[in-house]
Design an enzyme around this catalytic site. Structure first.
Site, PDB file in Angstrom:
ATOM      1  N   HIS A  18       0.684  -1.185   0.159  1.00 26.76           N
ATOM      2  CA  HIS A  18       0.122   0.167   0.239  1.00 26.76           C
ATOM      3  C   HIS A  18       0.865   0.660  -0.247  1.00 26.76           C
ATOM      4  O   HIS A  18       1.384   1.152   0.806  1.00 26.76           O
ATOM      5  CB  HIS A  18      -1.145  -0.233   0.850  1.00 26.76           C
ATOM      6  CG  HIS A  18      -1.658   0.648   0.981  1.00 26.76           C
ATOM      7  ND1 HIS A  18      -3.076   0.871   0.254  1.00 26.76           N
ATOM      8  CD2 HIS A  18      -2.299   2.572   0.671  1.00 26.76           C
ATOM      9  CE1 HIS A  18      -4.444   1.518   0.256  1.00 26.76           C
ATOM     10  NE2 HIS A  18      -3.472   3.106   0.926  1.00 26.76           N
ATOM     11  N   HIS A  20       0.831   4.686  -2.223  1.00 26.56           N
ATOM     12  CA  HIS A  20       0.086   5.919  -3.762  1.00 26.56           C
ATOM     13  C   HIS A  20       1.467   6.301  -4.981  1.00 26.56           C
ATOM     14  O   HIS A  20       2.202   7.189  -4.047  1.00 26.56           O
ATOM     15  CB  HIS A  20       0.011   6.950  -3.557  1.00 26.56           C
ATOM     16  CG  HIS A  20      -1.812   6.225  -2.653  1.00 26.56           C
ATOM     17  ND1 HIS A  20      -2.983   5.880  -3.341  1.00 26.56           N
ATOM     18  CD2 HIS A  20      -1.783   5.685  -1.295  1.00 26.56           C
ATOM     19  CE1 HIS A  20      -3.622   5.749  -2.862  1.00 26.56           C
ATOM     20  NE2 HIS A  20      -3.526   5.796  -1.300  1.00 26.56           N
ATOM     21  N   HIS A 198     -10.288   1.858  -1.084  1.00 28.26           N
ATOM     22  CA  HIS A 198      -9.813   2.141   0.333  1.00 28.26           C
ATOM     23  C   HIS A 198     -11.300   2.088   1.260  1.00 28.26           C
ATOM     24  O   HIS A 198     -11.977   2.580   0.856  1.00 28.26           O
ATOM     25  CB  HIS A 198      -9.550   4.224   0.245  1.00 28.26           C
ATOM     26  CG  HIS A 198      -8.568   3.640  -0.316  1.00 28.26           C
ATOM     27  ND1 HIS A 198      -7.557   3.606  -1.502  1.00 28.26           N
ATOM     28  CD2 HIS A 198      -6.943   4.715   1.037  1.00 28.26           C
ATOM     29  CE1 HIS A 198      -6.150   4.008  -1.334  1.00 28.26           C
ATOM     30  NE2 HIS A 198      -5.942   4.517  -0.108  1.00 28.26           N
ATOM     31  N   GLU A 201     -11.363   4.143   6.577  1.00 25.96           N
ATOM     32  CA  GLU A 201      -9.867   5.223   6.792  1.00 25.96           C
ATOM     33  C   GLU A 201     -11.404   6.139   6.998  1.00 25.96           C
ATOM     34  O   GLU A 201     -10.673   6.284   8.535  1.00 25.96           O
ATOM     35  CB  GLU A 201      -9.518   5.602   5.603  1.00 25.96           C
ATOM     36  CG  GLU A 201      -8.390   5.900   6.228  1.00 25.96           C
ATOM     37  CD  GLU A 201      -7.284   7.158   4.892  1.00 25.96           C
ATOM     38  OE1 GLU A 201      -7.917   6.488   3.684  1.00 25.96           O
ATOM     39  OE2 GLU A 201      -6.384   6.993   5.034  1.00 25.96           O
ATOM     40  N   ASP A 279       2.002   4.217   2.800  1.00 25.37           N
ATOM     41  CA  ASP A 279       0.153   5.588   2.122  1.00 25.37           C
ATOM     42  C   ASP A 279       1.508   6.441   0.919  1.00 25.37           C
ATOM     43  O   ASP A 279       1.349   5.924  -0.317  1.00 25.37           O
ATOM     44  CB  ASP A 279      -0.396   5.771   3.031  1.00 25.37           C
ATOM     45  CG  ASP A 279      -1.664   6.088   2.613  1.00 25.37           C
ATOM     46  OD1 ASP A 279      -2.140   5.711   1.940  1.00 25.37           O
ATOM     47  OD2 ASP A 279      -2.571   6.794   3.800  1.00 25.37           O
ATOM     48  N   ASP A 280       1.937   7.470   1.869  1.00 21.59           N
ATOM     49  CA  ASP A 280       2.046   8.364   1.292  1.00 21.59           C
ATOM     50  C   ASP A 280       3.495   8.822   2.011  1.00 21.59           C
ATOM     51  O   ASP A 280       2.697   9.980   3.035  1.00 21.59           O
ATOM     52  CB  ASP A 280       1.403   9.243   0.613  1.00 21.59           C
ATOM     53  CG  ASP A 280       0.220   9.090   0.404  1.00 21.59           C
ATOM     54  OD1 ASP A 280      -0.594   9.386  -0.862  1.00 21.59           O
ATOM     55  OD2 ASP A 280      -1.557   8.827   1.283  1.00 21.59           O
TER      56      ASP A 280
END
Ligand code: ADE
Ligand code: ZN
Length: 334
Positions: A18, A20, A198, A201, A279-280
């Site tokens: 996971h 991006h 997603h 969350e 994630d980011d």
């Protein structure tokens, strides 16, 4: 042969399902690409040299979209991919699934095939130089609308790229309910792509239930708020639905006040298979290596738990069994 017991987090092979792709580019890389492409970025994008500026989840999505406008060419996508995978390899990561958005390429005028070719070149270069394996998960953004998500699904299937192994839907789950995207997931599931959504969350257990009702969904991105509903926790465990858990993202985006409050140990204790993701990473001040370290040092998982998490990720990967068998066989220290 059973694996040797690990002696440190650094020694544990890591796998990430996971992250991006546009969200891996650091402020320095985004500035470099903007300069190379001769474009100006909004001043509000950066808090300082090393930090993107945003105040809450929807503002984060806006900052993410603004930063992504600097990534414009196949070469840019190659560089973003290569730099991220090289940094993961330096932390002992052996496999990464990169969530990539055709929409973000299309918004800057990049043709889908060129876009994927750039990412694939970054994957090939990183594998050749650092031994890490990367694959692509095509992602739709739910707040770009139902028609747009169906279009991304169709384009993904039509491209039929050998490195695209799965499909995800990201964006604003609270205002764009999963049930509206049934056709989107039918299109990709019929084509045999592994699916993740997603959910759980920025919305609660009902959002996870709605995501699980979509065709082809085998993993949930985040899903941590399942912990609010014991019957859902039991269902996830019984069905072996894998959660892609991103602890720092959850803490920084305000889901939990601190790592001590994070439900990762409860979810694992209930028998739900989990993986770790960043994630980011530059938005949240983390890396995949750091997520493994925090899970050990702050959340309290032991080294065997971390080894199991990598094993779960390799088993739940959307890449075909041939590639994964190879990776299982070549795990250093496992
Ligand atoms: N897009 C990028 N990061 C995301 C996140 N954490 N949740 C939903 N959509 C995203
Ligand atoms: Zn995400």
């Amino acid at each position: 042969m059973s694996p040797d017991p690990p002696t440190s987090v650094a020694a544990i092979p890591k796998a990430e399902l996971h992250v991006h792709l546009e969200g891996t580019a650091t402020p320095a890389l985004i500035r470099r690409l903007a300069a190379r492409n001769g474009i100006a970025l909004p001043d509000r994008l950066f808090a300082d040299d090393d930090t993107f500026a945003w105040v809450d989840f929807l503002d984060f999505l806006r900052a993410y979209d603004d930063a992504a406008t600097a990534i414009r060419t196949a070469q840019d996508y190659r560089d973003v991919t290569y730099e991220y995978l090289a940094s993961c390899a330096a932390e002992g990561t052996i496999y990464v699934e990169l969530i990539a958005s055709l929409d973000h390429g299309a918004k800057v005028g990049l043709d889908d095939a060129e876009h994927l070719a750039g990412i694939a070149q970054g994957i090939d270069d990183a594998q050749a130089e650092h031994g890490i394996v990367g694959r692509i998960i095509s992602s739709a953004v739910r707040n770009f609308g139902v028609a747009d998500c169906e279009d991304v699904a169709r384009r993904t299937v039509a491209l039929d790229h050998p490195y695209v192994v799965g499909f995800n839907m990201a964006g604003d789950e609270a205002n764009y309910p999963a049930a509206d995207y049934e056709r989107t997931f039918e299109i990709v599931a019929e084509a045999g792509l592994g699916c993740s959504v997603h959910a759980g969350e920025h919305a609660g257990p009902e959002s996870i239930r709605a995501a699980l009702a979509l065709p082809g969904v085998r993993r949930i991105s985040h899903g941590v708020r399942a912990v609010e509903d014991p019957s859902l926790v039991a269902e996830l465990a019984q069905r072996g639905i894998v959660l892609e858990v991103c602890p720092t993202s959850n803490v920084v985006l305000g889901l939990y006040p601190g790592y001590e409050d994070h439900p990762l140990p409860s979810l694992m204790g209930a028998g739900i298979p989990v993986t770790l993701g960043s994630d980011d990473p530059p938005y949240f001040g983390t890396t995949i290596g750091r997520e493994y370290e925090l899970a050990h040092e702050v959340i309290g998982l032991d080294l065997e738990d971390l080894q199991d998490i990598t094993e779960t990720a390799l088993n739940a990967a959307f890449a075909g069994p041939d590639l994964m068998v190879n990776l299982h066989d070549h795990r250093p220290g496992m």
